[in-house]
Design an enzyme around this catalytic site. Sequence first.
Site, short mmCIF file in Angstrom:
data_model
loop_
_atom_site.label_atom_id
_atom_site.label_comp_id
_atom_site.label_asym_id
_atom_site.label_seq_id
_atom_site.Cartn_x
_atom_site.Cartn_y
_atom_site.Cartn_z
N GLY A 154 0.82 -1.20 0.00
CA GLY A 154 0.00 0.00 0.00
C GLY A 154 0.86 1.25 0.00
O GLY A 154 1.95 1.29 -0.57
N SER A 155 0.38 2.27 0.68
CA SER A 155 1.06 3.57 0.64
C SER A 155 2.38 3.59 1.40
O SER A 155 3.12 4.58 1.31
CB SER A 155 0.14 4.65 1.20
OG SER A 155 -0.98 4.83 0.36
N THR A 156 2.71 2.53 2.16
CA THR A 156 4.02 2.50 2.82
C THR A 156 5.15 2.40 1.78
O THR A 156 6.32 2.60 2.13
CB THR A 156 4.13 1.30 3.79
OG1 THR A 156 4.02 0.07 3.07
CG2 THR A 156 3.03 1.36 4.85
N PHE A 157 4.78 2.14 0.53
CA PHE A 157 5.74 2.08 -0.57
C PHE A 157 6.13 3.48 -1.07
O PHE A 157 7.17 3.65 -1.71
CB PHE A 157 5.10 1.28 -1.71
CG PHE A 157 6.07 0.68 -2.70
CD1 PHE A 157 7.01 -0.25 -2.34
CD2 PHE A 157 5.99 1.04 -4.04
CE1 PHE A 157 7.87 -0.81 -3.26
CE2 PHE A 157 6.84 0.49 -4.99
CZ PHE A 157 7.79 -0.45 -4.58
#
Length: 639
Positions: free
Chosen positions: A327-330
Amino acid sequence: MTEFKDNEVEMREFRLRVTVLGALVFVCFFLLLARFVWLQVIQHETFAVKAEENRISLVPVVPNRGLILDRNGVVLASNYSAYTLEITPSKLEASLDDTINQLSRLVEIDVRDRRRFKKLLDDAKGFESVPLRTRLSDEEVARFTAQHFRFPGVEVQARLFRQYPLGETASHVIGYIGRVSRAEADALDDSDDAANYRGTDHIGKEGLEKSYEKLLHGQTGYEEVEKTSGGRAVRTLSRTPPKPGSNLILSIDIELQKIVEEAFGKRRGAFVAIEPETGDILAYVSRPGYDPNLFVDGIDTQSWDELNNSPDRPMINRPLSGTYAPGSTFKPFMALAALELGKRTPSQVTYDPGYFVLGNHRFNDDVVGGHGSVDMRKSIIVSCNTYYYALGNDMGIQAIHDFMQPFGFGEKTGIDLENEKTGVLPSPEWKRRRFKGAAGRWVGGDTISVSNGSGLNAYTPLQIAHAVANLANNGVVMKPHLVKMVEDSTSRARKLTVAQQSYRIPLKQENIDFVKNAMVGVTSEPGGTAYRVFGNAGYTIGGKTGTAQVVSIKKGEKYNAAKLAERLRDNALFTAFAPVDKPRIVLAMVVENAGMGGAEAAPITRKALDYYLLGKRPSEKDKGNVELQDKEDANAPAR
């Protein structure tokens, strides 16, 4: 007419018979004498050795298994001695069922004992003793001993047992030992360690108990025992003492581990905390867990079926083998890649109308109407999808793949546990190998999805934590590990398992500092997706929330968790490091099917960091506040 006997003839016949008989006796006596000379003179040395071997037996002495302790000396796996009631099926005179029924009148044998015994019996050889009851009381031992003569093939044995004092806590780290199976026994017989495992009944099956089996086992000793022709031991002639197994000093802080496990409650997921400077894993949580003590005596069929068939899959080691879209942790890694590759500057603005169009396909942002003008720092703080759709399209998949690989995405970390999953860092080459025909062709939409942390991305929580640790450590890569030191149980000498860095990722410090600062904004600035959780933390933390789809939503439909089955809802993720100026702890976590990272994952992180950095333990009041905060954040733009 009278007939006269010829005495002369009879005498000759008599003398002939006596001569033949005497010759036969002589020959027999000669053969006996020759045999006697052969055995007593010529073969004396050979048979003397065999007689001595029959008189003296080598009895293996099993060593004490090494202890497992946390970084502060808390014992996580220990040993204790107890009596077991064991049956050797090949020596029984009565039927097995009759014998067990008779024994049950002397010693308590419940249904679970019978089920476990039958399971062990199926995997044992006929001449091996199989435990029916373990941990007998002194009274039970006395009752059986008084009636021992009635039960040939049944013995009471003193055994060493493994104990896991904290039960389910850190079960996927420690693992468990179990009785040596037939396949394992055959493999040991064919190995170089065959002699060292004589007399050993148990072996490491999972976790560190398995991966450090040889060190934990120690060195088997031997006793020379003199015995009678009937096999009864008379005396011990000599003894080579066993060498106890080495102790494992883990990097885990078991109190931090407990706090995180309690914070998960009944939710499923994974949590990994790493000390970036050393690679020490401080907490390693896989929820739900299991009680490793169930396996020590041999788990019964019903308990095994309950664990194996549970929809929550408690036996799955999620940080190691569970793979999830990040998800957005990338996004922080995408931002760093853009800076390093010259695809964006910090001040360069992308306009977000709420979607990104590629060809005939429209990729929506999660905020209706979009975020307007977004620079790189804002893109991380508010987690703007559209910014990264456009960035990914400009960078191209191969550049993304090549930049992410050194951070550990799609690569095994080399942690000291077996069966680590590789995960998937997608690329056109990977897709061609994975899918056949037209399905294996890389398309632009694949790049857009990957750049946002979704699509074909699939990483373990351990890989994500490792990547964040590499970022927090300014590109210095340390191998993550659970065993910090191996301690010799005799000399107490200790040796580090990981003493130096693996390699360094060439990065510009100003770019790293920029991304870290933006991640601080996620937790400290109004509008940041984790601000509600960390706004008053008392320490500076860099973080990133993430929400990852489990199932695709049909075109034109809007995601609505209430209309989906619980196990089809989005996963909640969160990554963090603190304190920012010199990070002591880095973490990554996923809560399965929980929804938004800021609402569900970040509060668990807050409890962990409060304890580790401030020594603050969650109180009942804190728990209530977090539960209320979770409800408030459920409708917040946490991504």
